[in-house]
Design an enzyme around this catalytic site. Sequence first.
Site, mmCIF file in Angstrom:
data_model
loop_
_atom_site.group_PDB
_atom_site.id
_atom_site.type_symbol
_atom_site.label_atom_id
_atom_site.label_comp_id
_atom_site.label_asym_id
_atom_site.label_seq_id
_atom_site.Cartn_x
_atom_site.Cartn_y
_atom_site.Cartn_z
ATOM 1 N N PHE A 92 -4.332 12.412 2.840
ATOM 2 C CA PHE A 92 -2.905 12.370 2.493
ATOM 3 C C PHE A 92 -2.228 11.119 3.086
ATOM 4 C CE2 PHE A 92 1.530 13.690 3.318
ATOM 5 C CZ PHE A 92 1.893 14.186 2.072
ATOM 6 N N ASN A 194 3.001 19.405 9.421
ATOM 7 C CA ASN A 194 3.491 19.086 8.087
ATOM 8 C C ASN A 194 2.423 19.635 7.147
ATOM 9 O OD1 ASN A 194 4.401 18.015 5.696
ATOM 10 N ND2 ASN A 194 3.688 15.941 6.123
ATOM 11 N N PRO A 195 2.504 20.927 6.845
ATOM 12 C CA PRO A 195 1.413 21.555 6.095
ATOM 13 C C PRO A 195 1.572 21.330 4.591
ATOM 14 C CG PRO A 195 3.105 23.173 6.531
ATOM 15 C CD PRO A 195 3.608 21.867 7.102
HETATM 16 C C1 LIG Z 1 0.806 17.392 3.747
HETATM 17 S S1 LIG Z 1 -0.687 16.910 4.514
HETATM 18 C C2 LIG Z 1 -0.031 16.303 6.080
HETATM 19 C C3 LIG Z 1 -0.931 15.297 6.761
HETATM 20 C C4 LIG Z 1 -0.263 14.637 7.985
HETATM 21 N N1 LIG Z 1 0.041 15.593 9.015
HETATM 22 C C5 LIG Z 1 1.011 13.924 7.560
HETATM 23 O O1 LIG Z 1 2.097 14.378 7.913
HETATM 24 O O2 LIG Z 1 0.912 12.906 6.869
HETATM 25 C C6 LIG Z 1 -1.390 18.467 4.958
HETATM 26 C C7 LIG Z 1 -2.745 18.378 5.674
HETATM 27 O O3 LIG Z 1 -3.201 19.721 5.919
HETATM 28 C C8 LIG Z 1 -4.606 19.737 5.767
HETATM 29 N N2 LIG Z 1 -5.033 21.118 5.526
HETATM 30 C C9 LIG Z 1 -5.065 21.814 4.351
HETATM 31 N N3 LIG Z 1 -5.543 23.053 4.559
HETATM 32 C C10 LIG Z 1 -5.825 23.149 5.888
HETATM 33 C C11 LIG Z 1 -6.350 24.177 6.700
HETATM 34 N N4 LIG Z 1 -6.692 25.383 6.198
HETATM 35 N N5 LIG Z 1 -6.521 23.943 8.027
HETATM 36 C C12 LIG Z 1 -6.195 22.729 8.546
HETATM 37 N N6 LIG Z 1 -5.697 21.714 7.812
HETATM 38 C C13 LIG Z 1 -5.513 21.920 6.500
HETATM 39 C C14 LIG Z 1 -4.876 18.794 4.607
HETATM 40 O O4 LIG Z 1 -6.220 18.367 4.603
HETATM 41 C C15 LIG Z 1 -3.864 17.689 4.903
HETATM 42 O O5 LIG Z 1 -4.427 16.673 5.677
#
Ligand SMILES: C[S@@+](CC[C@H](N)C(=O)[O-])C[C@H]1O[C@@H](n2cnc3c(N)ncnc32)[C@H](O)[C@@H]1O
Length: 298
Positions: A92, A194-195
């Site tokens: 991302f 930031n999910p």
């Molecule tokens: C919206 S992005 C945010 C990335 C970063 N924190 C930012 O703000 O740019 C959400 C992140 O959550 C991760 N993600 C998705 N499902 C997840 C899970 N079950 N456990 C941990 N991380 C997860 C994705 O791979 C992605 O990198």
Amino acid sequence: MHRIVDIISLSAKYLKERGVPHARLNAELLLSDVLGKTRIELYLEYDKPLVERELRTLRKLLKARGAHKPLQYLLGRTEFFSLPFLIAEGVFIPRPETEILAREVINYLGTFPGTREVVVFDVGTGCGCIAVSIAHSVDKCTVYASDISPEAISLATRNAEKNRVAERVIALQGDMFEPFIACGAPKADVIVSNPPYIAEDDWDSLPDEVKCYEPPTSLIAGKEGLDFLRGIIGSAEPFLKPAGGVFLEIGEGQRDAVVHLFDAEQKYVDIRTRCDYNGIERVVTANLRHADKGRGAK
Ligand SMILES: C[S@@+](CC[C@H](N)C(=O)[O-])C[C@H]1O[C@@H](n2cnc3c(N)ncnc32)[C@H](O)[C@@H]1O
């Protein structure tokens, strides 16, 4: 002759015709990358000709950008919180509004006694932008960062090294809080995330730049976009120190639902919202209720 000044104009026109926003800036940044020069240097050397090899590389980049591949993937880098970050396809791309979330956490940790070691969990760290920015700004802070994506964890580790905080950013691959349990992390003062928060039905309305290139797992969060936010709010307590804080980025229009999720748990106080640069409610924060101890309690 293919002078820099002519190539910039032609490239900007090409991108503009394909609906790329900020076409001239994009053209300059791509050309800067190909020539290994700053944008100022492009203008200082405006009538220098490009050689065939440089033109070939630029053409390839312009074609990709014209097809709306994000600039950050083409350049392999971006800036966040005025720090340099490596970016790669499959991970991302950090957004400017997420700096507000990082700033909130940094300000909050600034209210703690300076001598106190603090622990932060960053759930879904992506390229590590939040984790690295916090560790960079708060000296006595260790950030445990999780992500389901191995590519993200590899990039977050490299970004921690690049910004000289590798010894205080521990990036771990796995689901949500699981890696923190597995590595025996201590309880956290702050959980930040930031999910993914896009509702499934909104996927089609996302710009091509996002939906054709960024990983869906970093964006989609069930029918209403609340699956991850609900999961974090519902499972945070055992991972937090008394009165610990939860700091979440949310999507447009999700504020009421997220405040309700905090309220429904009946263990959070001090629920607050912050707006982004466009006036959209973007960050919700709350603290675990802990009657006899205030913020910063051990
Ligand atoms: C919206 S992005 C945010 C990335 C970063 N924190 C930012 O703000 O740019 C959400 C992140 O959550 C991760 N993600 C998705 N499902 C997840 C899970 N079950 N456990 C941990 N991380 C997860 C994705 O791979 C992605 O990198």
